[in-house]
Design a protein around this motif. Sequence first.
Motif, PDB file in Angstrom:
ATOM      1  N   LYS A 141      -6.917   4.655  -7.782  1.00 54.17           N
ATOM      2  CA  LYS A 141      -5.543   5.150  -8.005  1.00 54.17           C
ATOM      3  C   LYS A 141      -5.517   6.087  -9.211  1.00 54.17           C
ATOM      4  CE  LYS A 141      -0.746   3.540  -8.288  1.00 54.17           C
ATOM      5  NZ  LYS A 141       0.132   2.351  -8.270  1.00 54.17           N
ATOM      6  N   ASP A 189       2.543   2.793  -2.283  1.00 54.19           N
ATOM      7  CA  ASP A 189       2.353   3.708  -3.410  1.00 54.19           C
ATOM      8  C   ASP A 189       0.877   3.872  -3.779  1.00 54.19           C
ATOM      9  OD1 ASP A 189       1.926   1.190  -4.417  1.00 54.19           O
ATOM     10  OD2 ASP A 189       2.882   1.597  -6.361  1.00 54.19           O
ATOM     11  N   GLN A 190       0.003   3.409  -2.905  1.00 47.01           N
ATOM     12  CA  GLN A 190      -1.432   3.579  -3.157  1.00 47.01           C
ATOM     13  C   GLN A 190      -1.907   4.919  -2.583  1.00 47.01           C
ATOM     14  OE1 GLN A 190      -3.606   2.037  -4.881  1.00 47.01           O
ATOM     15  NE2 GLN A 190      -2.740   0.023  -5.289  1.00 47.01           N
ATOM     16  N   PRO A 191      -2.376   5.845  -3.424  1.00 46.93           N
ATOM     17  CA  PRO A 191      -2.833   7.139  -2.908  1.00 46.93           C
ATOM     18  C   PRO A 191      -4.175   7.052  -2.191  1.00 46.93           C
ATOM     19  CG  PRO A 191      -3.162   7.035  -5.277  1.00 46.93           C
ATOM     20  CD  PRO A 191      -2.460   5.765  -4.894  1.00 46.93           C
ATOM     21  N   VAL A 192      -4.953   5.998  -2.518  1.00 47.75           N
ATOM     22  CA  VAL A 192      -6.233   5.745  -1.849  1.00 47.75           C
ATOM     23  C   VAL A 192      -6.193   4.317  -1.309  1.00 47.75           C
ATOM     24  CG1 VAL A 192      -8.741   5.638  -2.091  1.00 47.75           C
ATOM     25  CG2 VAL A 192      -7.435   7.279  -3.456  1.00 47.75           C
ATOM     26  N   ALA A 240      -7.204   9.356  -8.310  1.00 45.60           N
ATOM     27  CA  ALA A 240      -6.349  10.180  -7.454  1.00 45.60           C
ATOM     28  C   ALA A 240      -5.262  10.876  -8.271  1.00 45.60           C
ATOM     29  CB  ALA A 240      -5.729   9.319  -6.352  1.00 45.60           C
ATOM     30  N   THR A 273      -2.793   8.194   8.062  1.00 44.34           N
ATOM     31  CA  THR A 273      -2.004   8.081   6.831  1.00 44.34           C
ATOM     32  C   THR A 273      -2.089   9.311   5.932  1.00 44.34           C
ATOM     33  OG1 THR A 273      -3.851   7.073   5.623  1.00 44.34           O
ATOM     34  CG2 THR A 273      -2.351   5.578   6.795  1.00 44.34           C
ATOM     35  N   ASN A 297       0.806  -1.226   0.000  1.00 42.97           N
ATOM     36  CA  ASN A 297       0.000   0.000   0.000  1.00 42.97           C
ATOM     37  C   ASN A 297       0.841   1.279   0.000  1.00 42.97           C
ATOM     38  OD1 ASN A 297      -2.777  -0.711  -0.137  1.00 42.97           O
ATOM     39  ND2 ASN A 297      -2.622  -1.595   1.913  1.00 42.97           N
ATOM     40  N   PHE A 312     -10.094  15.621  -2.364  1.00 41.38           N
ATOM     41  CA  PHE A 312     -10.343  14.390  -3.127  1.00 41.38           C
ATOM     42  C   PHE A 312     -11.809  14.012  -2.947  1.00 41.38           C
ATOM     43  CE2 PHE A 312     -10.434   9.725  -3.749  1.00 41.38           C
ATOM     44  CZ  PHE A 312      -9.946   9.678  -5.040  1.00 41.38           C
ATOM     45  N   SER A 360     -12.818  10.608   3.148  1.00 43.76           N
ATOM     46  CA  SER A 360     -11.832  11.246   2.285  1.00 43.76           C
ATOM     47  C   SER A 360     -11.283  12.535   2.873  1.00 43.76           C
ATOM     48  CB  SER A 360     -12.431  11.543   0.910  1.00 43.76           C
ATOM     49  OG  SER A 360     -11.408  11.889   0.003  1.00 43.76           O
ATOM     50  N   LYS A 388      -4.351   9.576   3.766  1.00 43.16           N
ATOM     51  CA  LYS A 388      -4.893   9.079   2.499  1.00 43.16           C
ATOM     52  C   LYS A 388      -6.406   8.835   2.618  1.00 43.16           C
ATOM     53  CE  LYS A 388      -0.682   6.469   1.291  1.00 43.16           C
ATOM     54  NZ  LYS A 388      -0.156   5.114   0.960  1.00 43.16           N
ATOM     55  N   THR A 419      -9.579   6.737   2.555  1.00 45.20           N
ATOM     56  CA  THR A 419      -9.577   5.329   2.986  1.00 45.20           C
ATOM     57  C   THR A 419     -10.962   4.711   2.901  1.00 45.20           C
ATOM     58  OG1 THR A 419      -7.746   5.779   4.516  1.00 45.20           O
ATOM     59  CG2 THR A 419      -9.020   3.785   4.915  1.00 45.20           C
TER      60      THR A 419
END
Length: 263
Positions: A260, A167-170, A263, A194, A165, A220, A216, A196, A198
């Motif tokens: 992703k 490099d996962q923006p969401v 985002a 985080t 996770n 976003f 969120s 981010k 979620t």
Amino acid sequence: PKAVAIVHPRYPGSDYPFPDLSGVAVAFKVVWALQEEFPEELLDLVAIGEIADVVAVTDENRALIAHGLQVLRQGMRPGIHALLKLAGTNEAQLTDQDVGFTIAPRLNALGRVANASAGVELLTTMDEKRGQDLAQEVEAANQQRRDLVDQIMTAASEQANAPANADQPVLVLLGHNWHQGVLGIVASRIMDQTGKPTIVAGINYGDNLAKASGRSVDGFNLFKALDPHRALLASFGGHPAACGLAFAPDQVEKLRQALKQAA
């Protein structure tokens, strides 16, 4: 919708001067109109609803909350009185913070882990003994809710911080037998940890669908990000900052990729 009447301060063409009333304030206005006199005895319930709904504390909302707190401090409702006593809160000096962080979460806990109708009875009973019994029930539900959140947070945090996770923006986190009544709380906490957006999903053994709640960050729009991908979802609804959804577990990777890209 097909309805006998729609009562809403933002109704198209309406010239109502304050559009930011919460649902409880609108209900209060309907009662006021039907009774044809100001229902002062309900202001304490209005204050609880307004604060719990995190409305803008301006204009009419501010007045309703201020007057409602004055009524709450008088301790007229046995259930609320007993609940505040159990929580160790000074009823005579009650503040908006006490409502937001003591009364509201406890009433919310009932709907998450037990039966929310007990909360209605707690707010409306005039029987002192019944009020005490219901307050104990609410307190037990609140403790259960806390325990559940702590358990799921441990597993969800582990997933959120896993290398997969990074490099996962969401984040889309999925667990088995995560209690669905507290997923929104967990999503909010993981987001705070985080930074981010979620989505936290739980699937019970034997079920075909995972049910999820999303939260969120500013900037976003979670609803806009998910809306074009309804084909991946069994159900979906929400707004820019939060959503509820259900999906088949085998769609989770596609969902992650779609978010992703958004985002």
